[in-house]
Scaffold this active site. Structure first.
Site, PDB file in Angstrom:
ATOM      1  CG  ASP A 260      -2.290   0.375   1.200  1.00  0.00           C
ATOM      2  OD1 ASP A 260      -2.070   1.366   0.846  1.00  0.00           O
ATOM      3  OD2 ASP A 260      -2.835  -0.983   1.327  1.00  0.00           O
TER       4      ASP A 260
ATOM      5  CG  ASP B 283      -4.598   5.416   0.574  1.00  0.00           C
ATOM      6  OD1 ASP B 283      -5.842   5.452   0.926  1.00  0.00           O
ATOM      7  OD2 ASP B 283      -4.292   6.635   1.882  1.00  0.00           O
TER       8      ASP B 283
ATOM      9  CD  GLU C 236      -8.864   5.406  -1.310  1.00  0.00           C
ATOM     10  OE1 GLU C 236      -9.877   4.945   0.017  1.00  0.00           O
ATOM     11  OE2 GLU C 236      -8.190   5.705  -0.949  1.00  0.00           O
TER      12      GLU C 236
ATOM     13  CG  HIS D 121      -8.441  -1.613   3.879  1.00  0.00           C
ATOM     14  ND1 HIS D 121      -8.706  -1.091   2.762  1.00  0.00           N
ATOM     15  CD2 HIS D 121      -8.798  -0.611   3.951  1.00  0.00           C
ATOM     16  CE1 HIS D 121      -8.190  -0.121   2.104  1.00  0.00           C
ATOM     17  NE2 HIS D 121      -8.167   0.644   3.698  1.00  0.00           N
ATOM     18  CG  ASP D 122     -11.482   1.873   3.950  1.00  0.00           C
ATOM     19  OD1 ASP D 122     -10.713   1.833   4.838  1.00  0.00           O
ATOM     20  OD2 ASP D 122     -10.868   2.722   2.540  1.00  0.00           O
TER      21      ASP D 122
END
Length: 582
Positions: free
Chosen positions: A109, A216, A275, A352-353
């Site tokens: 990430d 990210d 993202e 994960h969100d």
């Protein structure tokens, strides 16, 4: 690497990452090898054979960098170190090696919109106004109202319920943070900052053999740095939604092309998946993912994760019932937009969100849990683009039980909304807000995906021998890897089978053109995947009741490839039934 890696496909070159199945590991919750209650990287290394047996090509490791962990590692204090609870840089090198030995890849990430306030760069930046790193972050003097009260430089509401500006006593200025106050935003307009980011966060890890990055908040690096006030859309609040001030900003493409040219291209075909929030127009998305753009391999369009969420930041965790046409329009948009272009796309419904897909889009009722997990698997494996699976999705993990109290929730974002709702309920401003937010968190909270991975039926789901940082699911004795591994009818076995089919029919499923049938139908989702003269028909019942199969005539000339039912009647779809005809 796929033997077809150099074929040409409708989007041009068939890069290795196009046909990959990626598995996201959230390290805190995956597997704890030393009994301290935290998952760790040696634990991931231990489970690489499991991931290989599932049919995974790429492991995506969520942030494992050194961090004070205010936002679960998305607040990095040193890009070149690993959080001691997770292990060491050597452990990451071992993970690279374990993946590469099995023909798999590893991506990390990349979190470079902001750092931790404990990063050495920020400590220097805040030490004095004339420090050489002062301009590596955004510092601005205060404003004052008519009564002489100090006010932030602008009226922006951040992502974690509060202002984007925090006052710093040392130098008597405010600094900008879109997320928590412990996550100050890096100033990408400063060339020295960018060079430091490339060296420390990107090249350091590519030199160790990492194959790419999930990037990210990729479209937030370029801000409107005059920081004008946002329009007032919430008259009751002194802070306002201001996403247009930092998403897709004036220099964003310049920055990403530079990072590609200087940090990625020298290492070969590095995989990057950005993202990408708040970019609704496909034309603008192609500016990021077209091969000719030389910026990113692909991006996540977050709309599927936002189904059921409120329409604004303020209402994010107030659940809004949704219709199946909402999902159809999202899937169709992001499945179709690359057709005839040199761009690429992604397919996912968990990360994960977000809450678990079975609980959100299927049914976690005991009688429908497994069948709806398999139906969702069929939807995902037949989608165009690079497929992403989140840990536990392959065994049909579900949201935390509804009777868990807020005390079991750990996430900074969800808790921020809950505390704000408590205050607003207590003040009488919005008496029912606390109940509405809690109800939303039970479905939508980020915590659901962060419960420990369920390996077996032992205490703490076999995740740890110690006390886990998050409570294991009450149903882990029923839903776990060990129970499913040797059961040919399990969700896990089904995923293994359909992932193989995805590769076998790669021209249709991975590279096919997408078309929705019977769009207005709110019970079933039917679509066609086609390439040249070949076609697949995918039929999915999203309800707990039997439904008429209105597209039965479309099966003529096709054979049933796979279904989540042992036997079924052509004209009727059972509850949560899914079928694929080719």
């Amino acid at each position: 690497m796929s033997p077809h890696a150099q074929d040409t496909v409708p989007t041009g070159t068939n890069n290795w990452w196009k046909e990959a199945t990626v598995y996201q590991v959230y390290p805190a919750s995956f597997y704890d090898s030393n009994g301290d209650g935290w998952g760790d990287i040696p634990g991931v290394v231990e489970k690489v054979p499991y991931l290989h047996s599932l049919g995974i090509d790429v492991v995506w490791l969520s942030p494992m960098y050194d961090s004070p962990m205010h936002d679960m590692g998305y607040d990095v204090s040193n890009y070149e170190k690993v959080l001691p609870a997770y292990g060491t840089v050597k452990d990451v090198e071992d993970l690279v090696e374990a993946c590469h030995q099995r023909g798999m890849k590893l991506i990390l990430d990349l979190v470079v919109n902001h750092s931790s306030d404990e990063h050495a760069w920020f400590k220097e930046s805040r030490s004095s106004k004339d420090n050489e790193k002062r301009d590596w972050y955004f510092w601005r003097p205060p404003r004052y109202d008519e009564a002489g009260n100090r006010m932030p430089p602008s009226n922006y509401r951040g992502y974690f319920a509060g202002s984007t500006w925090t006052w710093d006593e040392t130098t008597q200025e405010y600094y900008l943070h879109l997320y928590a106050k412990e996550q100050p935003d890096l100033n990408w307009d400063n060339r020295a900052t960018r060079e430091a980011i490339y060296n420390s966060a990107v090249r350091f890890w590519l030199d160790k053999g990492v194959d790419g990055f999930r990037v990210d908040t990729v479209n937030k690096y370029s801000k409107h740095t005059d920081f004008p006030d946002a329009p007032i859309t919430d008259p009751k609040s002194d802070i306002q939604p201001a996403i247009q001030m930092w998403c897709n900003g004036p220099r964003i493409h310049e920055f990403l092309r530079e990072m590609y040219d200087e940090s990625f291209a020298p290492y070969g075909d590095v995989m990057t998946v950005g993202e990408l929030a708040n970019t609704p127009n496909p034309k603008n998305v192609l500016e990021y993912v077209g091969a000719s753009a030389k910026e990113l391999s692909m991006v996540f369009h977050l709309d599927i994760g936002h189904i059921g969420m409120g329409p604004s930041l303020e209402e994010k965790y107030i659940f809004h019932p949704w219709k199946l046409t909402k999902m159809k329009s999202i899937v169709e948009k992001w499945q179709s937009f690359i057709e005839g272009t040199d761009g690429w796309t992604t397919a996912f419904c968990e990360n994960h969100d977000n809450g678990r897909s079975v609980s959100r889009f299927g049914s976690d009722a005991p009688e429908f849990r497994e069948i709806s997990a398999k139906m969702l698997a069929l939807m995902m494996v037949t989608m165009t683009g690079t497929l992403f699976i989140y840990q536990g999705q392959e065994i049909g993990m579900i949201n935390a039980p509804r009777d868990w109290s807020i005390d079991e929730y750990k996430d900074i974002e969800g808790l921020g909304y809950y505390r704000e709702a408590e205050r607003r309920s207590a003040s009488g401003d919005d008496p029912k807000r606390k109940e509405r937010i809690m109800d939303g968190l039970r479905i939508l909270a980020r915590d659901h995906s962060r419960l420990p991975m369920q390996w077996d039926g032992s205490e703490h789901a076999g995740f740890t021998t110690g006390k886990p940082w998050m409570r294991a699911h009450d149903l882990s004795k029923e839903i776990n890897v060990k129970k499913q591994e040797n059961d040919p009818c399990s969700v896990l076995s089904f995923w293994k089978d359909v992932l193989r089919l995805r590769k076998k029919y790669r021209d249709l499923f991975i590279h096919g053109a997408f078309e929705v049938l019977d769009y207005e139908n709110q019970e079933t989702f039917c679509f066609v995947k086609s390439r040249d003269d070949r076609q697949a028909l995918v039929v999915l019942n999203f309800t707990a009741a039997s439904q008429p199969f209105t597209q039965a005539e479309k099966t003529v000339g096709k054979s049933l490839l796979v279904s989540n039912y042992d036997s079924s009647c052509l004209e009727t779809l059972g509850p949560f039934e899914g079928r694929v005809y080719v």
